[in-house]
Write an enzyme that holds these catalytic residues in place. Sequence first.
Site, PDB file in Angstrom:
ATOM      1  CD  GLU A   1      -2.884  -1.055   2.170  1.00  0.00           C
ATOM      2  OE1 GLU A   1      -4.083  -1.706   2.082  1.00  0.00           O
ATOM      3  OE2 GLU A   1      -2.813  -0.427   3.335  1.00  0.00           O
TER       4      GLU A   1
ATOM      5  CG  HIS B   1      -8.703   0.125   3.154  1.00  0.00           C
ATOM      6  ND1 HIS B   1      -7.954   1.160   2.647  1.00  0.00           N
ATOM      7  CD2 HIS B   1      -7.727  -0.692   4.012  1.00  0.00           C
ATOM      8  CE1 HIS B   1      -6.434   0.767   3.154  1.00  0.00           C
ATOM      9  NE2 HIS B   1      -6.467  -0.213   3.712  1.00  0.00           N
TER      10      HIS B   1
END
Length: 240
Positions: free
Chosen positions: A135, A168
């Site tokens: 990420e 997410h």
Amino acid sequence: MNIRYWWILITYVLMQLSAIPGTLLLMQMEVPFERIPGIWSIISFSLGLIIILFLLVPDMRNRHQVRGRSTRGEAVRWSIIGIFMVFAAQYAAALIEMYALGIEPGSENTEAIVEMAKAFPAFIFVVAIIGPILEEIVFRLIIFGALYKRFNFWIAGFVSSFIFAAIHFDFTHLLVYTAMGFVFAYLYVKTGRILVPILAHVALNLFVAVVNVLLADQLEDWVERLEEVQQTSLIIGGLL
């Protein structure tokens, strides 16, 4: 943005999309369904990380040429400071959500990840190590980095952090994830080292994993014992 970065983004997207065929493949192999998300995540994330690190080899070789790059001592200091910064940002955003927006605490995304880790404990390695590395490379090094070359910190930070939050799929808590993204972006700009936000991100995820998975049963026992002690104290206090 150079072609290698585009390939990194493509690799990351394919890694995420591979969950569908991966699930079908493991189902054909008669793997227990509750273990499938954890097992396939280990496979896909590990393979994705290997490919992405291979694509980043030229960046690693030329990392010392980066302007404004902090010393190792400064990087260590900001890694430690960054851990407290991201916890503070997450807490502040959660308070705003709760008191200003009326959003109840608790993340469905976190709960889902915890259940996956309980079903397949090795999945914690993805949550705490591989995931944060990927990420930070994708959202800070590449997306934020590309935007920061054209816009100021706030615009680049907001866009990259919002994308980071959206990926997410916990849209109720977009503010929390966006706040965290801003901290990671700041650490990257401050030190010129992607390793610094990676370490802060790893520390955050590792803490959540340990508390919610490895220590969940012990914490529940401690809470029950504390409640028993409090009840006993109230009874004794009433008698006295």
